[in-house]
Scaffold this motif. Structure first.
Motif, PDB file in Angstrom:
ATOM      1  N   ALA A 177       0.856  -1.185   0.000  1.00  0.00           N
ATOM      2  CA  ALA A 177       0.000   0.000   0.000  1.00  0.00           C
ATOM      3  C   ALA A 177       0.889   1.230   0.000  1.00  0.00           C
ATOM      4  O   ALA A 177       1.940   1.258   0.671  1.00  0.00           O
ATOM      5  N   PHE A 178       0.477   2.257  -0.769  1.00  0.00           N
ATOM      6  CA  PHE A 178       1.258   3.487  -0.833  1.00  0.00           C
ATOM      7  C   PHE A 178       0.326   4.651  -1.102  1.00  0.00           C
ATOM      8  O   PHE A 178      -0.503   4.580  -2.025  1.00  0.00           O
ATOM      9  N   ASP A 179       0.463   5.671  -0.307  1.00  0.00           N
ATOM     10  CA  ASP A 179      -0.309   6.902  -0.488  1.00  0.00           C
ATOM     11  C   ASP A 179      -1.808   6.625  -0.571  1.00  0.00           C
ATOM     12  O   ASP A 179      -2.525   7.180  -1.413  1.00  0.00           O
ATOM     13  N   GLY A 180      -2.264   5.711   0.290  1.00  0.00           N
ATOM     14  CA  GLY A 180      -3.694   5.443   0.395  1.00  0.00           C
ATOM     15  C   GLY A 180      -4.256   4.471  -0.610  1.00  0.00           C
ATOM     16  O   GLY A 180      -5.473   4.214  -0.617  1.00  0.00           O
ATOM     17  N   ALA A 181      -3.418   3.912  -1.477  1.00  0.00           N
ATOM     18  CA  ALA A 181      -3.888   2.951  -2.483  1.00  0.00           C
ATOM     19  C   ALA A 181      -3.155   1.621  -2.315  1.00  0.00           C
ATOM     20  O   ALA A 181      -2.032   1.573  -1.807  1.00  0.00           O
ATOM     21  N   ASP A 235       2.992  12.086  -9.621  1.00  0.00           N
ATOM     22  CA  ASP A 235       2.671  11.575  -8.292  1.00  0.00           C
ATOM     23  C   ASP A 235       3.947  11.134  -7.587  1.00  0.00           C
ATOM     24  O   ASP A 235       4.912  10.685  -8.228  1.00  0.00           O
ATOM     25  N   ALA A 236       3.945  11.226  -6.265  1.00  0.00           N
ATOM     26  CA  ALA A 236       5.061  10.692  -5.486  1.00  0.00           C
ATOM     27  C   ALA A 236       5.183   9.193  -5.741  1.00  0.00           C
ATOM     28  O   ALA A 236       4.190   8.493  -5.952  1.00  0.00           O
ATOM     29  N   ALA A 237       6.430   8.682  -5.740  1.00  0.00           N
ATOM     30  CA  ALA A 237       6.680   7.280  -6.072  1.00  0.00           C
ATOM     31  C   ALA A 237       7.597   6.645  -5.029  1.00  0.00           C
ATOM     32  O   ALA A 237       8.592   7.256  -4.608  1.00  0.00           O
ATOM     33  N   PRO A 238       7.297   5.408  -4.606  1.00  0.00           N
ATOM     34  CA  PRO A 238       8.228   4.699  -3.723  1.00  0.00           C
ATOM     35  C   PRO A 238       9.458   4.259  -4.512  1.00  0.00           C
ATOM     36  O   PRO A 238       9.359   3.877  -5.683  1.00  0.00           O
ATOM     37  N   TRP A 239      10.618   4.270  -3.846  1.00  0.00           N
ATOM     38  CA  TRP A 239      11.871   4.016  -4.567  1.00  0.00           C
ATOM     39  C   TRP A 239      12.888   3.328  -3.667  1.00  0.00           C
ATOM     40  O   TRP A 239      12.998   3.626  -2.469  1.00  0.00           O
TER      41      TRP A 239
END
Length: 332
Positions: free
Chosen positions: A83-87, A162-166
């Motif tokens: 899950a990331f940023d509410g999704a 959009d912000a992205a996990p990395w």
């Protein structure tokens, strides 16, 4: 028949376009598929060049992740879900036997050249929005040789809105010299190990290495028959040895792993604060003698396994932002 032979001679190698660089007794071959380090060799004072990493041939389908650049995450995402940023997202399970999403999305991308010089090559590819990772991130990889060895630098740039996990890391299998992993001595200055489940290697808990003495290599000692496929943290900073400060480090001190052969020669890997974790793997493939324990995977990582779920040391790339991490491999 002659025309057919000529066509085969100029066919594109299975590992993609090839880039050879050299400097100060070091040579390296980089393959465009996965921005992979295909070979790294060193010759001192006119001696015969020796491998510092387990190589593979240009026209060979790259064995697993050998030498590949790992992005936008290293290691595993458990069940491929996060899950990331509410999704919530579901990634393809690229390690089906364990039901995990392994080593990111860049390892089979074909990287294009940006800079090609005698001792330096810069390649880039874009991870396009896709099922499970709906973000657009550019991955730029630089390989550079000099008297201190090979430096690899990976830059992640968020090209989307959009912000992205990395996260990122490399996947070299280091070679100390003659023999196999069992014959070499390892120095790994890590105070903590991430324990994992025995079947799926899913993370369990970060524990002191004193509780798991088989993984305590803070003082150099033979690896012998020890099986390792674990992430380590609590890395002690040192002078960095011949490697010095790797690109992307935020301080002058580097973490240093040393692998030594029976004759006293060896290989070292160093990196800075951008990578507070390192995965170490003894390359166990029982029944396959050509690959079994022929090199030690040492993988500095910006985050631990399953960081997309735990959030531990996860980098969040805001739109237009970039993140840089680097490491260095050198002969001893």
């Amino acid at each position: 028949m002659a025309d057919a032979s000529a066509a085969r001679a100029v066919a594109r190698p299975r590992s993609g376009a090839q880039y050879a660089i050299a400097a100060a007794g070091y040579t390296a071959d980089v393959a465009s598929v996965g921005a992979s380090l295909r070979t790294l060799r060193h010759a001192a004072d006119g001696s015969t060049a020796r491998d510092l990493v387990v190589p593979f041939d240009a026209d060979e389908l790259r064995p697993g992740y050998r030498g590949a650049t790992l992005a936008p995450w290293p290691n595993r995402i458990v069940d491929g879900r996060y899950a990331f940023d509410g999704a919530s997202f579901q990634l393809p399970l690229t390690e089906p036997a364990r039901g995990q999403a392994l080593h990111g999305l860049a390892s089979w991308l074909d990287f294009a050249p940006r800079i090609v010089e005698a001792a330096r090559v810069v390649l880039a590819a874009v991870v396009e929005p896709q099922a499970g990772y709906p973000f657009r991130v550019e991955v730029e990889v630089e390989y550079r040789l000099d008297a201190d060895g090979l430096t690899q630098t990976v830059t992640g740039r968020n090209l989307g809105d959009d912000a992205a996990p990395w996260g990122t890391g490399p996947h070299p299998y280091l070679v100390a010299g003659e023999g196999r992993v069992d014959d070499w001595t390892l120095e790994l200055p890590a105070d903590s190990v991430l324990t994992v489940t025995p079947d799926r290697l899913s993370p369990v808990a970060v524990e002191p290495v004193e509780a798991h003495p088989e993984f305590d290599f803070r003082a150099a000692r033979p690896i012998a028959s020890t099986f390792i496929d674990h992430a380590f943290t609590g890395l002690r900073a040192g002078a960095g040895g011949a490697g010095g400060e790797a690109s992307g480090a935020s301080d002058a001190a580097s973490h240093l792993v040393v692998l030594t052969a029976a004759d006293g020669g060896g290989v070292e890997m160093s990196w800075g604060a951008a990578c507070p974790w390192v995965q170490v793997h003894t390359a166990d493939t029982p029944g396959a003698e050509t690959t079994h324990r022929i090199g030690l995977a040492v993988e500095p990582m910006t985050c631990p396994p399953d960081a997309f779920n735990s959030g531990t040391d996860l980098v969040v790339l805001e739109p237009g932002a970039e993140h840089v991490a680097g490491w260095r491999i050198a002969a001893r």
